[in-house]
Design a protein around this motif. Sequence first.
Motif, PDB file in Angstrom:
ATOM      1  N   ALA A  42       0.827  -1.209   0.000  1.00 14.58           N
ATOM      2  CA  ALA A  42       0.000   0.000   0.000  1.00 14.58           C
ATOM      3  C   ALA A  42       0.862   1.260   0.000  1.00 14.58           C
ATOM      4  O   ALA A  42       0.334   2.365  -0.029  1.00 14.58           O
ATOM      5  CB  ALA A  42      -0.932   0.004   1.209  1.00 14.58           C
ATOM      6  N   GLN A  43       2.180   1.059   0.023  1.00 15.32           N
ATOM      7  CA  GLN A  43       3.114   2.181   0.041  1.00 15.32           C
ATOM      8  C   GLN A  43       3.701   2.390  -1.361  1.00 15.32           C
ATOM      9  O   GLN A  43       3.995   1.441  -2.076  1.00 15.32           O
ATOM     10  CB  GLN A  43       4.247   1.907   1.039  1.00 15.32           C
ATOM     11  N   ARG A  44       3.859   3.634  -1.720  1.00 19.67           N
ATOM     12  CA  ARG A  44       4.502   3.966  -2.979  1.00 19.67           C
ATOM     13  C   ARG A  44       6.011   3.746  -2.868  1.00 19.67           C
ATOM     14  O   ARG A  44       6.590   3.852  -1.798  1.00 19.67           O
ATOM     15  CB  ARG A  44       4.242   5.423  -3.348  1.00 19.67           C
ATOM     16  N   GLY A  45       6.623   3.437  -4.001  1.00 18.24           N
ATOM     17  CA  GLY A  45       8.073   3.350  -4.030  1.00 18.24           C
ATOM     18  C   GLY A  45       8.623   1.958  -4.202  1.00 18.24           C
ATOM     19  O   GLY A  45       9.827   1.799  -4.462  1.00 18.24           O
ATOM     20  N   ILE A  46       7.782   0.911  -4.057  1.00 13.79           N
ATOM     21  CA  ILE A  46       8.264  -0.449  -4.265  1.00 13.79           C
ATOM     22  C   ILE A  46       8.291  -0.719  -5.766  1.00 13.79           C
ATOM     23  O   ILE A  46       7.267  -0.668  -6.435  1.00 13.79           O
ATOM     24  CB  ILE A  46       7.373  -1.478  -3.547  1.00 13.79           C
ATOM     25  N   VAL A  47       9.449  -1.008  -6.302  1.00 11.48           N
ATOM     26  CA  VAL A  47       9.620  -1.165  -7.739  1.00 11.48           C
ATOM     27  C   VAL A  47      10.261  -2.511  -8.016  1.00 11.48           C
ATOM     28  O   VAL A  47      11.230  -2.906  -7.367  1.00 11.48           O
ATOM     29  CB  VAL A  47      10.484  -0.035  -8.331  1.00 11.48           C
ATOM     30  N   LYS A  48       9.701  -3.215  -9.006  1.00 13.27           N
ATOM     31  CA  LYS A  48      10.273  -4.480  -9.470  1.00 13.27           C
ATOM     32  C   LYS A  48      11.045  -4.203 -10.751  1.00 13.27           C
ATOM     33  O   LYS A  48      10.494  -3.705 -11.729  1.00 13.27           O
ATOM     34  CB  LYS A  48       9.153  -5.499  -9.726  1.00 13.27           C
ATOM     35  N   LYS A  49      12.332  -4.539 -10.751  1.00  8.96           N
ATOM     36  CA  LYS A  49      13.168  -4.285 -11.923  1.00  8.96           C
ATOM     37  C   LYS A  49      13.394  -5.578 -12.699  1.00  8.96           C
ATOM     38  O   LYS A  49      13.482  -6.656 -12.104  1.00  8.96           O
ATOM     39  CB  LYS A  49      14.508  -3.698 -11.488  1.00  8.96           C
ATOM     40  N   PHE A  50      13.477  -5.452 -14.017  1.00 11.17           N
ATOM     41  CA  PHE A  50      13.680  -6.596 -14.892  1.00 11.17           C
ATOM     42  C   PHE A  50      15.080  -6.539 -15.503  1.00 11.17           C
ATOM     43  O   PHE A  50      15.760  -5.508 -15.451  1.00 11.17           O
ATOM     44  CB  PHE A  50      12.602  -6.629 -15.974  1.00 11.17           C
ATOM     45  N   GLU A  51      15.463  -7.638 -16.104  1.00 13.57           N
ATOM     46  CA  GLU A  51      16.830  -7.775 -16.587  1.00 13.57           C
ATOM     47  C   GLU A  51      17.178  -6.801 -17.716  1.00 13.57           C
ATOM     48  O   GLU A  51      18.334  -6.428 -17.890  1.00 13.57           O
ATOM     49  CB  GLU A  51      17.076  -9.218 -17.051  1.00 13.57           C
ATOM     50  N   ASN A  52      16.183  -6.390 -18.489  1.00 18.40           N
ATOM     51  CA  ASN A  52      16.459  -5.458 -19.592  1.00 18.40           C
ATOM     52  C   ASN A  52      16.409  -3.997 -19.160  1.00 18.40           C
ATOM     53  O   ASN A  52      16.478  -3.093 -19.993  1.00 18.40           O
ATOM     54  CB  ASN A  52      15.473  -5.698 -20.732  1.00 18.40           C
ATOM     55  N   GLY A  53      16.278  -3.760 -17.860  1.00 20.41           N
ATOM     56  CA  GLY A  53      16.266  -2.394 -17.350  1.00 20.41           C
ATOM     57  C   GLY A  53      14.884  -1.826 -17.114  1.00 20.41           C
ATOM     58  O   GLY A  53      14.745  -0.761 -16.501  1.00 20.41           O
ATOM     59  N   GLU A  54      13.852  -2.468 -17.618  1.00 22.66           N
ATOM     60  CA  GLU A  54      12.487  -2.003 -17.382  1.00 22.66           C
ATOM     61  C   GLU A  54      12.088  -2.264 -15.937  1.00 22.66           C
ATOM     62  O   GLU A  54      12.719  -3.051 -15.231  1.00 22.66           O
ATOM     63  CB  GLU A  54      11.513  -2.701 -18.335  1.00 22.66           C
ATOM     64  N   SER A  55      10.996  -1.630 -15.515  1.00 17.73           N
ATOM     65  CA  SER A  55      10.540  -1.800 -14.139  1.00 17.73           C
ATOM     66  C   SER A  55       9.037  -1.632 -14.068  1.00 17.73           C
ATOM     67  O   SER A  55       8.404  -1.138 -15.005  1.00 17.73           O
ATOM     68  CB  SER A  55      11.232  -0.794 -13.217  1.00 17.73           C
ATOM     69  N   ILE A  56       8.462  -2.034 -12.945  1.00 17.59           N
ATOM     70  CA  ILE A  56       7.035  -1.887 -12.704  1.00 17.59           C
ATOM     71  C   ILE A  56       6.827  -1.626 -11.223  1.00 17.59           C
ATOM     72  O   ILE A  56       7.532  -2.192 -10.380  1.00 17.59           O
ATOM     73  CB  ILE A  56       6.259  -3.151 -13.158  1.00 17.59           C
ATOM     74  N   GLU A  57       5.910  -0.734 -10.913  1.00 15.23           N
ATOM     75  CA  GLU A  57       5.645  -0.410  -9.520  1.00 15.23           C
ATOM     76  C   GLU A  57       4.747  -1.473  -8.914  1.00 15.23           C
ATOM     77  O   GLU A  57       3.771  -1.908  -9.530  1.00 15.23           O
ATOM     78  CB  GLU A  57       4.999   0.973  -9.399  1.00 15.23           C
TER      79      GLU A  57
END
Length: 480
Positions: A42-57
């Motif tokens: 429920a908190q902002r700022g948690i980001v999942k990063k992928f191997e190609n540099g992309e990410s998703i919150e």
Amino acid sequence: MKQAILSFAVFLLGMVLFASGRASAENAAVPDTVGKCMVCHAQRGIVKKFENGESIEAYVDGEKFRASVHRALSCPACHHDFSGDNHPVRRFRSRKQFRIQSTLVCRQCHKDEEVMKKTIHANLFQQEQQGDVPLCTDCHTAHAVAVISGGRLTANETQYCLSCHQHHMKLQFKDGSDMALDVDRSDLSASAHSKLGCSDCHYGFSSEEHPQRNFRTRRDYSIASAEICQRCHFDKYTQTMESIHHSKQSQGDLRTPICTDCHGSHAAAYVRDEKNFSVSRCRKCHPDIYDTYARSVHGKALFNEQNKDVPVCIDCHKVHNIKNPLTLEFHERIPDMCSNCHANKAIVGKYGLSTDVVKTYLSDFHGMTLGLYKKQREALSKPARPIAVCTDCHGIHNISSTRDTPAAVVKENLLKRCQKCHHDATEKFQDAWLSHYKPSLSRTPLVFLVDMAYRIFLPVLLLGLFLQIFLHIWRYAVNR
């Protein structure tokens, strides 16, 4: 007896304690995982990063989740192997791979593939290597799945549909052509249909039903889609049934314009509010006439001066019930069309033009003859006759201003016009016409004096006639 009762009571107490302990154990086995997960997500700022540099919150809106159709599910129901105590690390090459893998979870509950087979996304997962194709969560979202009632979304329907149709997609036709299916949100918000939902026009389509349509050509699809307009605009639709466009289409000419050709589809415009837009629509089918009009006195005022008083195509030809301009019936209505502006002092008075042009035409030979023939045709059903009207002298789409043209050129052009009907007309032929001017001492003194003489002579003649009749009656009465 007392011992038996005591034993039975102990048995009942044991059963109650056993059931209570089992229920507690079961409740302990299914903890409040949603609450535990939301402590972080429920908190902002948690980001999942992928191997190609992309990410998703990894943020989840708690209010939207509680209002979603999946609010009764626990997090592990979709996120397998995840719990409050176990949070494995997953690796993905890209965001696209993550989305595809996440969407596969939906099929564990929604196993009815017949719905998918009816849609344009039937080969969705087979096409995953061909581009960014829409997935389940693109339309239904992940944690805020909207409640559906009767196939219509109770939430924002446009937002729901645009989750797919904002991406580049194409509809293929049997002849090999295609049509883009992506929709610009700005076109929708600025259109005349901005308050309508997608299914108001695309009936038969919903979040649950997305049938695949098969058309031979793109034009076949457009013609079929234009039939939708009659549901709300039936009065306009019936007018088009009487138009030259519909007549041509009924004869097999599929190039004739339909509703969406003029008004647009998702960017349906208010045609009356923008005259330039109206003319540009007609230009698509009539480019030569458009170019001629653009060089005319009306076209120059519209395009160069942005003058909204000048007539455009729909002012003369109308909008939906466009008649064949080559018929004599249309030809004899031209003075009425021109008089809409040239008999309106509020319009032509701004530019120093006189409204007498209509009066003088109706009072001269051509106007009087046209009025007589129209009455005969209406009373006796006689066919129309070709009588000279405004466009025969001034032109149709190529009307030019006479103010900046030398008088000799004007007379020469006018003679050519007259000779179309009066083949033996000479250079002095057009001098017999007053050119819409009222007689005056400065311009036509002889005609003015003759007119004044008649204005004086005729009343005196009538007064003398009535006086003679009165004296005759008076003499007859006195002698009697």
